[in-house]
Design an enzyme around this catalytic site. Sequence first.
Site, PDB file in Angstrom:
ATOM      1  N   GLY A 165       0.833  -1.141   0.171  1.00  0.00           N
ATOM      2  CA  GLY A 165       0.101  -0.018   0.126  1.00  0.00           C
ATOM      3  C   GLY A 165       0.750   1.245   0.073  1.00  0.00           C
ATOM      4  N   GLY A 166       2.034   1.226  -0.439  1.00  0.00           N
ATOM      5  CA  GLY A 166       2.814   2.316  -0.678  1.00  0.00           C
ATOM      6  C   GLY A 166       3.690   2.727   0.611  1.00  0.00           C
ATOM      7  N   LYS A 202      18.375  -0.325  -5.351  1.00  0.00           N
ATOM      8  CA  LYS A 202      18.738   0.944  -6.037  1.00  0.00           C
ATOM      9  C   LYS A 202      17.478   1.828  -6.548  1.00  0.00           C
ATOM     10  CE  LYS A 202      21.701   2.575  -9.963  1.00  0.00           C
ATOM     11  NZ  LYS A 202      22.600   3.239  -8.891  1.00  0.00           N
ATOM     12  N   HIS A 209       5.763   2.542 -13.838  1.00  0.00           N
ATOM     13  CA  HIS A 209       5.205   1.396 -13.169  1.00  0.00           C
ATOM     14  C   HIS A 209       4.388   0.661 -14.153  1.00  0.00           C
ATOM     15  CE1 HIS A 209       3.200  -0.879  -9.698  1.00  0.00           C
ATOM     16  NE2 HIS A 209       2.458  -1.191 -10.586  1.00  0.00           N
ATOM     17  N   GLU A 289       7.739  -6.553  -7.279  1.00  0.00           N
ATOM     18  CA  GLU A 289       6.978  -7.160  -6.049  1.00  0.00           C
ATOM     19  C   GLU A 289       5.853  -8.146  -6.879  1.00  0.00           C
ATOM     20  OE1 GLU A 289       4.279  -5.959  -3.265  1.00  0.00           O
ATOM     21  OE2 GLU A 289       3.652  -4.167  -4.547  1.00  0.00           O
ATOM     22  N   ARG A 293      -3.060 -11.600  -4.943  1.00  0.00           N
ATOM     23  CA  ARG A 293      -4.642 -11.206  -4.819  1.00  0.00           C
ATOM     24  C   ARG A 293      -5.240 -10.379  -5.908  1.00  0.00           C
ATOM     25  NH1 ARG A 293      -3.971  -5.604  -4.190  1.00  0.00           N
ATOM     26  NH2 ARG A 293      -2.005  -5.054  -3.110  1.00  0.00           N
ATOM     27  N   VAL A 296      -6.871  -3.508  -6.819  1.00  0.00           N
ATOM     28  CA  VAL A 296      -7.869  -2.656  -7.021  1.00  0.00           C
ATOM     29  C   VAL A 296      -8.078  -2.274  -8.523  1.00  0.00           C
ATOM     30  CG1 VAL A 296      -8.085  -0.126  -6.644  1.00  0.00           C
ATOM     31  CG2 VAL A 296      -7.092  -1.275  -5.004  1.00  0.00           C
ATOM     32  N   ARG A 339      -9.091   6.869  -9.358  1.00  0.00           N
ATOM     33  CA  ARG A 339      -9.640   6.381  -7.924  1.00  0.00           C
ATOM     34  C   ARG A 339     -10.500   7.545  -7.140  1.00  0.00           C
ATOM     35  NH1 ARG A 339      -5.309   2.013  -5.007  1.00  0.00           N
ATOM     36  NH2 ARG A 339      -4.781   0.968  -6.879  1.00  0.00           N
TER      37      ARG A 339
HETATM   38  P1  ADP Z   1      -3.091  -2.445  -5.802  1.00  0.00           P
HETATM   39  O1  ADP Z   1      -1.776  -2.474  -6.355  1.00  0.00           O
HETATM   40  O2  ADP Z   1      -4.170  -3.243  -5.879  1.00  0.00           O
HETATM   41  O3  ADP Z   1      -3.522  -0.705  -6.136  1.00  0.00           O
HETATM   42  P2  ADP Z   1      -2.234  -1.236  -3.161  1.00  0.00           P
HETATM   43  O4  ADP Z   1      -0.932  -1.550  -2.919  1.00  0.00           O
HETATM   44  O5  ADP Z   1      -2.818   0.013  -3.453  1.00  0.00           O
HETATM   45  O6  ADP Z   1      -2.889  -2.530  -4.294  1.00  0.00           O
HETATM   46  O7  ADP Z   1      -3.080  -1.859  -1.890  1.00  0.00           O
HETATM   47  C1  ADP Z   1      -4.617  -2.211  -2.164  1.00  0.00           C
HETATM   48  C2  ADP Z   1      -5.062  -2.289  -0.853  1.00  0.00           C
HETATM   49  O8  ADP Z   1      -4.539  -2.966   0.231  1.00  0.00           O
HETATM   50  C3  ADP Z   1      -5.088  -0.782   0.075  1.00  0.00           C
HETATM   51  O9  ADP Z   1      -6.207  -0.645   0.564  1.00  0.00           O
HETATM   52  C4  ADP Z   1      -3.873  -0.621   0.650  1.00  0.00           C
HETATM   53  O10 ADP Z   1      -3.767   0.031   1.733  1.00  0.00           O
HETATM   54  C5  ADP Z   1      -4.067  -2.173   1.538  1.00  0.00           C
HETATM   55  N1  ADP Z   1      -2.755  -3.050   1.529  1.00  0.00           N
HETATM   56  C6  ADP Z   1      -1.977  -3.636   0.698  1.00  0.00           C
HETATM   57  N2  ADP Z   1      -0.894  -4.091   1.199  1.00  0.00           N
HETATM   58  C7  ADP Z   1      -1.073  -4.034   2.444  1.00  0.00           C
HETATM   59  C8  ADP Z   1      -0.331  -4.511   3.579  1.00  0.00           C
HETATM   60  N3  ADP Z   1       0.768  -5.001   3.789  1.00  0.00           N
HETATM   61  N4  ADP Z   1      -0.853  -4.137   4.782  1.00  0.00           N
HETATM   62  C9  ADP Z   1      -1.900  -3.430   4.825  1.00  0.00           C
HETATM   63  N5  ADP Z   1      -2.667  -2.991   3.995  1.00  0.00           N
HETATM   64  C10 ADP Z   1      -2.414  -3.393   2.751  1.00  0.00           C
HETATM   65  P1  ADP Z   2       4.063  -1.544  -2.214  1.00  0.00           P
HETATM   66  O1  ADP Z   2       4.303  -2.878  -1.855  1.00  0.00           O
HETATM   67  O2  ADP Z   2       3.978  -0.742  -1.154  1.00  0.00           O
HETATM   68  O3  ADP Z   2       3.306  -1.553  -3.377  1.00  0.00           O
HETATM   69  P2  ADP Z   2       6.256  -1.467  -4.269  1.00  0.00           P
HETATM   70  O4  ADP Z   2       7.583  -2.239  -4.117  1.00  0.00           O
HETATM   71  O5  ADP Z   2       5.199  -2.018  -5.070  1.00  0.00           O
HETATM   72  O6  ADP Z   2       5.527  -1.142  -2.935  1.00  0.00           O
HETATM   73  O7  ADP Z   2       6.564  -0.057  -4.591  1.00  0.00           O
HETATM   74  C1  ADP Z   2       5.639   0.982  -4.727  1.00  0.00           C
HETATM   75  C2  ADP Z   2       5.969   2.312  -5.822  1.00  0.00           C
HETATM   76  O8  ADP Z   2       7.184   2.697  -5.307  1.00  0.00           O
HETATM   77  C3  ADP Z   2       6.562   1.800  -7.019  1.00  0.00           C
HETATM   78  O9  ADP Z   2       5.127   1.737  -7.662  1.00  0.00           O
HETATM   79  C4  ADP Z   2       7.346   2.834  -7.572  1.00  0.00           C
HETATM   80  O10 ADP Z   2       6.517   3.992  -7.731  1.00  0.00           O
HETATM   81  C5  ADP Z   2       8.005   3.091  -6.205  1.00  0.00           C
HETATM   82  N1  ADP Z   2       9.375   2.095  -5.998  1.00  0.00           N
HETATM   83  C6  ADP Z   2       9.436   1.055  -5.584  1.00  0.00           C
HETATM   84  N2  ADP Z   2      10.800   0.677  -5.932  1.00  0.00           N
HETATM   85  C7  ADP Z   2      11.389   1.529  -6.433  1.00  0.00           C
HETATM   86  C8  ADP Z   2      12.739   1.570  -6.931  1.00  0.00           C
HETATM   87  N3  ADP Z   2      13.652   0.569  -6.743  1.00  0.00           N
HETATM   88  N4  ADP Z   2      13.095   2.796  -7.584  1.00  0.00           N
HETATM   89  C9  ADP Z   2      12.140   3.665  -7.825  1.00  0.00           C
HETATM   90  N5  ADP Z   2      10.915   3.449  -7.645  1.00  0.00           N
HETATM   91  C10 ADP Z   2      10.429   2.621  -6.684  1.00  0.00           C
HETATM   92 MG    MG Z   3       3.204  -2.371  -5.085  1.00  0.00          MG
END
Ligand code: ADP
Ligand code: ADP
Ligand code: MG
Length: 455
Positions: A165-166, A202, A209, A289, A293, A296, A339
């Site tokens: 979730g960022g 890095k 994305h 990653e 599941r 969204v 969204r």
């Molecule tokens: P998508 O890639 O489907 O957009 P998001 O990463 O934005 O997924 O997450 C979708 C929903 O799941 C969001 O409500 C986010 O807050 C929640 N979420 C995702 N990963 C986690 C986590 N590790 N812990 C808690 N909430 C999570």
């Molecule tokens: P989450 O599990 O919170 O979704 P992600 O690993 O998918 O985390 O990363 C979320 C966002 O963060 C990516 O869509 C991208 O915008 C940024 N990001 C993640 N890793 C990198 C990286 N190595 N370099 C630059 N941006 C990144």
């Molecule tokens: Mg992600």
Amino acid sequence: MAIKKLLIANRGEIAVRIIRAARELGIKTVQVHSAADAEMLAVKMADEAVNIGPPHAAKSYLNIEAILKAAKETGADAVHPGYGFLAENAGFADAVEAAGLIFVGPRGDSIRVMGDKVAARVAAEAAGVPVVPGSDGRVDDPEHARHIAMAIGFPIMIKAAAGGGGRGIRIAHDMGEFETLMPQASAEAKAAFGDGGLYIEKVIERARHIEVQILGDGQRAVHCFERECSLQRRRQKVWEEAPSAVLPQAVRDKLCASAVALAEAVNYRGAGTLEYLYDDETHHFYFIEMNTRIQVEHPVTEMITGIDLVREMIRICGGEPLSIRQEDVRINGHAIEVRINAEDPARNFQPAPGTVTALRIPGGPGTRFDTMLYQGYQVPPFYDSLLGKLIVWDGTRSGAIARMARALDELGVEGLPTTKPLHQLLARDASIAKADFHTRWLEPWLEANAHRLNS
Ligand code: ADP
Ligand code: ADP
Ligand code: MG
């Protein structure tokens, strides 16, 4: 179909989406909810509803015991976890199966590998999929961490192995910052995800994305092409499209093939998404990653392929083999999703729950609004701010953007601020029209355009 009655262990718009798929499959539904959600749309739509606890998610939507008890009492034979909450909790998947129920998702062991961001990197490398340069595993020892940081070079991203979730991501620009941030990040990850494990990557500058949707039945997997989700705020997706406007066909073929190879290597079952960063100058892509599941933004893929992803994941997990052949999955036209969140764009996107006093839902050709809203609904303050997703389709990208602008103008949510004004500006922006953006494009744009969101 082995599933007769499906329990939905989630809330909001995704619960509504799952009920729709179940009903079309002739499956009865049980909607669990917290005390704060008794009036939610999915509760009204489901065949049965069960209150599983107080508003705080830890006591309701994350309460495995209460969810399994509700399944038992109602005679449900399957559980759909949606996204967020317990969707990527391997222990939950195991507990559902141990209770003799079907988990609509991958097996617990697949979640353990692909849901852990460090283990997933290792699996990707083993399957020959390029990953972002970074640590081989978790970085626990400070001395070891410094060595890897020196080797990959700054800026460096510090990420939580269990993040999502960022959240749980920090950027260090030099060694001093790195040494300060590491212990902070670990403590925060421990508090937020129950796991303080970190890894480092890095920073890929000016990356896009791009993610690949896959469906697997444990043996075979197919891809349903890519989505581009480069428009992000605080690493959360804001606007998503399919297909990507910038991916050359040869790169698309390689990217999608890599996702299928990785999904098959881990015998993946259900719907899943492999996320990548893409450099549109070098055409290199790097796995970041997997989300084990439904996501969204799955509707944009449904719109361009005609595949009902939620129906497919229920069918597959109900024991039916994957019926889709790769050669039958084709891209038709272009789809965009935005969204609609209960956040105030004029106040730095502060969450702003409230009561919906009036609602006007857009319609017309190629227009879909997946939402939990109805007139009179009181948005509770305890959960994610997502209210709905406006999705449009057209034969061309420019047509889809025009349709998005038109549909947004039609959308009316009265009684609380939403992110609609932001999307109205984006839908008329020249850079967006040219698909000229990357993951760090939107944040400076928001600063430069703050005055236009303040009116
Ligand atoms: P998508 O890639 O489907 O957009 P998001 O990463 O934005 O997924 O997450 C979708 C929903 O799941 C969001 O409500 C986010 O807050 C929640 N979420 C995702 N990963 C986690 C986590 N590790 N812990 C808690 N909430 C999570
Ligand atoms: P989450 O599990 O919170 O979704 P992600 O690993 O998918 O985390 O990363 C979320 C966002 O963060 C990516 O869509 C991208 O915008 C940024 N990001 C993640 N890793 C990198 C990286 N190595 N370099 C630059 N941006 C990144
Ligand atoms: Mg992600």
